[in-house]
Design an enzyme around this catalytic site. Structure first.
Site, PDB file in Angstrom:
ATOM      1  N   LYS A   1       5.013   8.670   1.599  1.00 38.38           N
ATOM      2  CA  LYS A   1       5.570   7.466   1.169  1.00 38.38           C
ATOM      3  C   LYS A   1       5.046   6.813   0.112  1.00 38.38           C
ATOM      4  O   LYS A   1       3.685   7.070  -0.454  1.00 38.38           O
ATOM      5  CB  LYS A   1       4.919   6.610   2.501  1.00 38.38           C
ATOM      6  CG  LYS A   1       3.582   6.664   2.836  1.00 38.38           C
ATOM      7  CD  LYS A   1       3.099   5.868   3.998  1.00 38.38           C
ATOM      8  CE  LYS A   1       1.712   5.868   4.141  1.00 38.38           C
ATOM      9  NZ  LYS A   1       0.785   4.940   3.142  1.00 38.38           N
TER      10      LYS A   1
ATOM     11  N   CYS B   1      -3.119   0.734   4.689  1.00 39.49           N
ATOM     12  CA  CYS B   1      -1.766   1.367   4.991  1.00 39.49           C
ATOM     13  C   CYS B   1      -1.669   1.476   6.610  1.00 39.49           C
ATOM     14  O   CYS B   1      -0.516   1.518   7.182  1.00 39.49           O
ATOM     15  CB  CYS B   1      -2.093   2.869   4.414  1.00 39.49           C
ATOM     16  SG  CYS B   1      -1.603   2.706   2.724  1.00 39.49           S
TER      17      CYS B   1
ATOM     18  N   ASP C   1      -2.472   8.634   6.109  1.00 45.36           N
ATOM     19  CA  ASP C   1      -3.135   9.154   4.719  1.00 45.36           C
ATOM     20  C   ASP C   1      -4.433   9.760   4.986  1.00 45.36           C
ATOM     21  O   ASP C   1      -5.504   9.222   4.111  1.00 45.36           O
ATOM     22  CB  ASP C   1      -2.970   7.703   3.953  1.00 45.36           C
ATOM     23  CG  ASP C   1      -1.690   7.090   3.994  1.00 45.36           C
ATOM     24  OD1 ASP C   1      -0.518   7.830   4.037  1.00 45.36           O
ATOM     25  OD2 ASP C   1      -1.707   5.863   3.390  1.00 45.36           O
TER      26      ASP C   1
END
Ligand code: C5J
Length: 229
Positions: free
Chosen positions: A132, A165, A27
């Site tokens: 995602k 994450c 990310d």
């Protein structure tokens, strides 16, 4: 024959072969690292993430040189929010919510400027990109299939944020049988104390989730070893 490297990691040396190892870069998107994105609308100081960008880039460059499979993830939702549970949409009291218009386009929506990777960490040709909807990269994605198809057994992690994450994905991976190492300086949190706690949690109890090491230890291993099995 494949090369075997031993990294001076915690809680004990981490052994891997570049041929069966992937880097999972989590990310590294404008929405988390730059002003006006999801991270900032949640009330965070996004400048705290900046120190890991150059190290994450060095990790990717090192991985490319050594033939590791590279996967970039991004947390982003479909434009119609059909993959965003109400619990996620409504959580907290942010100034703007997922899907609202911000200075970098709609917050956390796939295809918007904010959802894209920061300039220094753009995927290269042949590298996988996983979009995602959740915090963990295995949930509702084809990550398992991609790794299985390549015989990947070991995963090196970088990215943001350490305790959300990155940690979620690392725990998912650990439960799926992958040998995981978090590259300590290639990850950051908006909360330094959370990052420190995650590093300690991962390697506690004999490495209950995996290993941690700074990038320099991986580089040293590849420069000084190179035994073949
Ligand atoms: C968060 C992430 N912090 N990539 N996402 O919501 O860690």
């Amino acid at each position: 024959m494949s090369e075997i490297l031993d990294v001076n990691a915690l809680p004990y040396p981490y052994r891997f072969s570049p041929a069966t190892t992937a880097i999972i870069m989590i990310d590294m998107q404008r929405d988390f690292l730059l002003g006006g994105g999801f991270g900032e609308v949640l009330g965070n100081d996004v400048s705290r993430l900046a120190p890991c960008v150059s190290v994450a880039r060095e990790l990717l460059e090192w991985g490319r040189q050594h033939g590791l499979y590279i996967v970039h993830t991004k947390e982003a939702h479909a434009a119609d929010l059909s993959d965003c549970p109400l619990s996620k949409l409504n959580r907290g009291t942010p100034g703007m919510r997922i899907g609202d218009d911000g200075p970098m386009g709609r917050i956390l929506i796939d295809g918007e400027v904010g959802s894209d990777f920061v300039e220094d960490l753009r995927p290269q040709e042949g590298e996988a990109v996983i979009c995602k909807p959740g915090k963990g990269a295995f949930y509702a994605t084809n990550l398992s299939g991609l790794l299985e198809a390549r015989g990947i057994t070991h995963l090196l992690f970088g990215g943001v944020t350490t305790e959300v994450c990155v940690q979620s994905t690392m725990r998912e991976a650990n439960d799926r049988g992958y040998e995981c190492l978090l590259v300590e300086d290639a990850t950051e949190s908006y909360f330094p104390e959370f990052k420190q706690s995650v590093l300690e949690m991962i390697r506690a109890q004999g490495g209950i989730v995996g290993w941690t090491a700074p990038l320099s230890r991986l580089v040293l291993a590849s420069e000084t070893q190179g035994r073949h099995a």
